[in-house]
Design a protein around this motif. Structure first.
Motif, PDB file in Angstrom:
ATOM      1  N   GLY A  94      15.701   5.298  -5.143  1.00 26.44           N
ATOM      2  CA  GLY A  94      15.340   5.347  -6.554  1.00 26.44           C
ATOM      3  C   GLY A  94      14.151   4.502  -6.939  1.00 26.44           C
ATOM      4  N   LEU A  95      13.547   3.819  -5.980  1.00 29.11           N
ATOM      5  CA  LEU A  95      12.479   2.875  -6.311  1.00 29.11           C
ATOM      6  C   LEU A  95      11.278   3.563  -6.946  1.00 29.11           C
ATOM      7  N   LEU A  96      10.882   4.707  -6.437  1.00 30.05           N
ATOM      8  CA  LEU A  96       9.708   5.391  -6.976  1.00 30.05           C
ATOM      9  C   LEU A  96       9.887   5.738  -8.448  1.00 30.05           C
ATOM     10  N   VAL A  97      11.046   6.279  -8.787  1.00 29.86           N
ATOM     11  CA  VAL A  97      11.301   6.655 -10.188  1.00 29.86           C
ATOM     12  C   VAL A  97      11.301   5.429 -11.086  1.00 29.86           C
ATOM     13  N   ASP A  98      11.905   4.347 -10.612  1.00 29.56           N
ATOM     14  CA  ASP A  98      11.973   3.143 -11.428  1.00 29.56           C
ATOM     15  C   ASP A  98      10.601   2.516 -11.653  1.00 29.56           C
ATOM     16  N   LEU A  99       9.730   2.580 -10.655  1.00 30.26           N
ATOM     17  CA  LEU A  99       8.369   2.080 -10.836  1.00 30.26           C
ATOM     18  C   LEU A  99       7.646   2.866 -11.927  1.00 30.26           C
ATOM     19  N   VAL A 100       7.756   4.190 -11.866  1.00 30.35           N
ATOM     20  CA  VAL A 100       7.089   5.027 -12.859  1.00 30.35           C
ATOM     21  C   VAL A 100       7.631   4.751 -14.252  1.00 30.35           C
ATOM     22  N   LYS A 101       8.932   4.475 -14.356  1.00 30.86           N
ATOM     23  CA  LYS A 101       9.522   4.160 -15.659  1.00 30.86           C
ATOM     24  C   LYS A 101       8.902   2.900 -16.258  1.00 30.86           C
ATOM     25  N   ILE A 102       8.663   1.897 -15.418  1.00 27.30           N
ATOM     26  CA  ILE A 102       8.065   0.655 -15.912  1.00 27.30           C
ATOM     27  C   ILE A 102       6.669   0.921 -16.460  1.00 27.30           C
ATOM     28  N   PHE A 103       5.890   1.745 -15.751  1.00 29.27           N
ATOM     29  CA  PHE A 103       4.560   2.103 -16.260  1.00 29.27           C
ATOM     30  C   PHE A 103       4.677   2.730 -17.641  1.00 29.27           C
ATOM     31  N   THR A 104       5.610   3.653 -17.774  1.00 25.93           N
ATOM     32  CA  THR A 104       5.789   4.364 -19.038  1.00 25.93           C
ATOM     33  C   THR A 104       6.172   3.432 -20.170  1.00 25.93           C
ATOM     34  N   ASP A 105       7.006   2.454 -19.868  1.00 29.43           N
ATOM     35  CA  ASP A 105       7.477   1.533 -20.914  1.00 29.43           C
ATOM     36  C   ASP A 105       6.340   0.755 -21.561  1.00 29.43           C
ATOM     37  N   ILE A 106       5.240   0.557 -20.829  1.00 33.00           N
ATOM     38  CA  ILE A 106       4.100  -0.166 -21.416  1.00 33.00           C
ATOM     39  C   ILE A 106       2.892   0.765 -21.594  1.00 33.00           C
ATOM     40  N   ASN A 107       3.186   2.077 -21.635  1.00 36.14           N
ATOM     41  CA  ASN A 107       2.170   3.095 -21.945  1.00 36.14           C
ATOM     42  C   ASN A 107       1.016   3.137 -20.955  1.00 36.14           C
ATOM     43  N   VAL A 108       1.313   2.895 -19.699  1.00 36.18           N
ATOM     44  CA  VAL A 108       0.316   3.035 -18.634  1.00 36.18           C
ATOM     45  C   VAL A 108       0.519   4.388 -17.968  1.00 36.18           C
ATOM     46  N   ALA A 109      -0.532   5.189 -17.896  1.00 37.72           N
ATOM     47  CA  ALA A 109      -0.455   6.530 -17.325  1.00 37.72           C
ATOM     48  C   ALA A 109      -0.850   6.506 -15.850  1.00 37.72           C
ATOM     49  N   VAL A 110      -0.170   7.336 -15.060  1.00 43.17           N
ATOM     50  CA  VAL A 110      -0.449   7.452 -13.631  1.00 43.17           C
ATOM     51  C   VAL A 110      -1.251   8.717 -13.377  1.00 43.17           C
ATOM     52  N   ALA A 152       8.919 -10.644  -0.114  1.00 39.90           N
ATOM     53  CA  ALA A 152       8.346  -9.343   0.254  1.00 39.90           C
ATOM     54  C   ALA A 152       7.509  -8.721  -0.856  1.00 39.90           C
ATOM     55  N   THR A 153       7.781  -9.081  -2.103  1.00 42.42           N
ATOM     56  CA  THR A 153       7.119  -8.425  -3.225  1.00 42.42           C
ATOM     57  C   THR A 153       5.698  -8.956  -3.429  1.00 42.42           C
ATOM     58  N   ARG A 154       4.746  -8.037  -3.393  1.00 44.71           N
ATOM     59  CA  ARG A 154       3.331  -8.361  -3.644  1.00 44.71           C
ATOM     60  C   ARG A 154       2.765  -7.313  -4.592  1.00 44.71           C
ATOM     61  N   LEU A 176       6.579  -5.753 -13.413  1.00 47.81           N
ATOM     62  CA  LEU A 176       7.013  -5.276 -12.102  1.00 47.81           C
ATOM     63  C   LEU A 176       7.712  -6.381 -11.317  1.00 47.81           C
ATOM     64  N   ARG A 177       7.145  -7.587 -11.350  1.00 46.61           N
ATOM     65  CA  ARG A 177       7.776  -8.698 -10.617  1.00 46.61           C
ATOM     66  C   ARG A 177       9.170  -8.986 -11.170  1.00 46.61           C
ATOM     67  N   TYR A 178       9.303  -8.988 -12.477  1.00 50.16           N
ATOM     68  CA  TYR A 178      10.603  -9.269 -13.088  1.00 50.16           C
ATOM     69  C   TYR A 178      11.617  -8.201 -12.699  1.00 50.16           C
ATOM     70  N   PHE A 179      11.209  -6.948 -12.773  1.00 51.54           N
ATOM     71  CA  PHE A 179      12.131  -5.864 -12.474  1.00 51.54           C
ATOM     72  C   PHE A 179      12.522  -5.858 -11.002  1.00 51.54           C
ATOM     73  N   LEU A 180      11.566  -6.044 -10.117  1.00 51.93           N
ATOM     74  CA  LEU A 180      11.838  -5.927  -8.685  1.00 51.93           C
ATOM     75  C   LEU A 180      12.627  -7.106  -8.147  1.00 51.93           C
ATOM     76  N   ARG A 181      12.498  -8.276  -8.775  1.00 53.00           N
ATOM     77  CA  ARG A 181      13.162  -9.472  -8.262  1.00 53.00           C
ATOM     78  C   ARG A 181      14.487  -9.778  -8.926  1.00 53.00           C
ATOM     79  N   ARG A 182      14.815  -9.107 -10.025  1.00 52.82           N
ATOM     80  CA  ARG A 182      16.049  -9.400 -10.746  1.00 52.82           C
ATOM     81  C   ARG A 182      16.804  -8.104 -10.991  1.00 52.82           C
TER      82      ARG A 182
END
Length: 277
Positions: A210-226, A186-188, A263-269
């Motif tokens: 909680g998926l939305l919050v976790d996605l935003v956290k991943i962006f933050t961890d690599i300094n990507v701004a939304v 399902a993950t694309r 994102l793939r690593y986080f969402l699949r594991r």
């Protein structure tokens, strides 16, 4: 007012709660989202949430219609500069949703505009909402997730037939989905060049609280701004689009690859906090 019911159970716990709410969309897009590196969804979902309003028409449709439509909840941060737009669709089964508007008010929000339109897919109810304290659109990912869960809670409470169509119906509804999604399949994830100063990230994966919050956290961890985005719950799937940048510029190909792989690593594991040793 109805008891909190299902909504109280739609909670993801944090081992390392954040000290202050993160920002989903900064007034200056170059500013990074402030989320603690190891934080998970940490807000308390103890707000009392009333059920959606009942109407004879809804009851009649439910009895006479065999095919259950796919519930859709869209949180749109792109189409209105001043408000967060929420769209709810469940075929033509939904009523006026006055109680849903009341539940959003309980979250400290104002519904500044509401409208309904019909098309071949059913009735689309749209709310434009702002924070009551500021009069501005919602920028906190935890509050955006609370909005999403509030709406899904009302769907599960009043329209129990939606349970088999929603990922969260397995734990909190009367009937689990008959066909579960394989997260790997399902993950694309795709990253596109949108403009010189930003990129467009598209994520599709199995839904969960909680998926939305976790996605935003991943962006933050690599300094990507939304800058802005849209988060859709479509049955068992979550579909998101984010306009992102790195230091005010679009993401170069190496950083695009880092973001997609993270994102793939986080969402699949499972994360280390979720694993039992």
């Amino acid at each position: 007012m109805a008891s909190c019911g299902i909504y109280n159970h739609l909670v993801a716990f944090s081992n390392q709660p954040t000290s202050k709410p993160p920002i989903f969309i900064a007034s200056n897009p170059v500013n990074h989202i402030a989320v603690s590196p190891r934080s998970r969804l940490s807000y308390s979902l103890s707000t009392l949430v009333p059920k959606a309003s009942s109407t004879p028409l809804e009851a009649r449709i439910y009895q006479e219609t065999d095919e259950i439509p796919v519930p859709k909840v869209i949180i749109d941060q792109d189409s209105d500069l001043d408000a967060t737009v929420v769209e709810i669709t469940f075929g033509d089964r939904l009523g006026a949703l006055l109680d849903t508007m009341g539940a959003l008010t309980n979250l400290g929000l104002n519904v500044v505009k509401a409208n309904v339109h019909l098309d071949s897919s059913g009735k689309h109810t749209m709310f434009s909402i702002t924070k009551a304290s500021t009069g501005r659109k919602v920028e906190d990912p935890e509050l955006l997730e609370a909005i999403r869960l509030t709406i899904i809670s009302n769907l599960l409470e009043y329209h129990p037939e939606s349970s088999a169509q929603l990922a969260m119906g397995e734990a909190f509804g009367i009937e689990a989905p008959k066909h579960k999604l394989d997260v790997d399949i399902a993950t694309r994830i795709h990253v596109y060049d949108d403009r010189p100063n930003r990129s467009l990230l598209s994520v599709e994966t199995a839904d969960r609280p909680g998926l939305l919050v976790d996605l935003v956290k991943i962006f933050t961890d690599i300094n990507v701004a939304v800058e802005s985005g849209e988060f859709d719950t479509e049955g068992l799937l979550a579909k998101a689009k984010f306009h992102v940048n790195y230091r005010g510029k679009s993401l170069l190909e190496p950083l695009q690859q880092v973001l997609a792989n993270s994102l793939r690593y986080f969402l699949r594991r499972p994360t280390t906090e979720d694993v039992s040793f």
